[in-house]
Design an enzyme around this catalytic site. Sequence first.
Site, PDB file in Angstrom:
ATOM      1  N   ALA A  45       0.849  -1.185   0.000  1.00  0.00           N
ATOM      2  CA  ALA A  45       0.000   0.000   0.000  1.00  0.00           C
ATOM      3  C   ALA A  45       0.881   1.230   0.000  1.00  0.00           C
ATOM      4  O   ALA A  45       1.972   1.235   0.593  1.00  0.00           O
ATOM      5  CB  ALA A  45      -0.930   0.024   1.221  1.00  0.00           C
ATOM      6  N   GLU A  46       0.416   2.291  -0.670  1.00  0.00           N
ATOM      7  CA  GLU A  46       1.243   3.486  -0.847  1.00  0.00           C
ATOM      8  C   GLU A  46       1.679   4.121   0.466  1.00  0.00           C
ATOM      9  O   GLU A  46       2.686   4.828   0.523  1.00  0.00           O
ATOM     10  CB  GLU A  46       0.507   4.561  -1.660  1.00  0.00           C
ATOM     11  CG  GLU A  46       0.019   4.130  -3.021  1.00  0.00           C
ATOM     12  CD  GLU A  46      -1.435   3.729  -2.996  1.00  0.00           C
ATOM     13  OE1 GLU A  46      -2.278   4.483  -3.506  1.00  0.00           O
ATOM     14  OE2 GLU A  46      -1.717   2.646  -2.442  1.00  0.00           O
TER      15      GLU A  46
END
Length: 217
Positions: A45-46
Site C-alpha cells: 500500500a502506498e
Amino acid sequence: MEAKELIARRVAREIAPGMLVNLGIGLPSMVASFVPADMGVFFQAENGVIGLGARPPEGMEDPHLTDAGGGFVSAVPGAASIDSAMSFGLIRGGHLDMTVLGGLQVDEAGHLANWKVPGKMVPGMGGAMDLVTGAARVVVAMQHQARGASKIVPRCTLPLTALRRVDLVVTDLAVIRPTAAGLVLQERAPGVPVETVLAATEAALTVPDTVPEMALA
C-alpha cells in the site's frame, strides 16, 4: 455471490506466486482475501506497508495498521513498514509486478479515469497516477455500471489517470482486455450471456467466436 466478491475472486486469479502487488482502496483491497497465503505474494500500500493481509475480524483491528485508504488490514509474516518516500520509490522505480485499482471509467483506448475533483464523488488521484505509470501490469476492478450508466465508454469524460493503456478490466459482468485495436471481450461472468454484456457497455467491444465464463478463485 455479490458483485464485489465476484470481481475480487476473478482478479485474484491474475496474481502469480511471489508477486509484489499494490491494492487500491475499496473493492481492490478485497483481492487479498482470495489469494492463498502459501503463494508467497506480498501486497503493498502506498502509505508504506508491504505484506498486507486480509481485513482482520471485527474487534481485532489495530488502529496503527491500515491501508492507504485508512481501512483496517492485517500483516503477514515478513511484513515491513517503510516510509512514504521508499514506498513511492518502489512504485516509480518499476518494482511492482501489478497494481489493482478501482475505476470510474475505462474507454476504448484502454485509458483509465479513477478520480474527480476533490470534494466531489471521490477525493483526488492519490497515488493512482504513479501506480498506472510505474507498475508492470495494471488491472482495473470495478462494477460494469453505475446508476444504470455504463462505465465502459467510447471516450473518458472524467480526468485521465494516465495516458498508458491498462492491461485488463474485470467487472461483475465481464473480463475485458484493452488492445491497440480496441476492447476485446475475453470472458463473461457466470450465467451472463454476451448480449447482456453488450447491452451494458457503451463502448465498442470485439467479441470472439467463443467467450468462456470466468473461472473464479
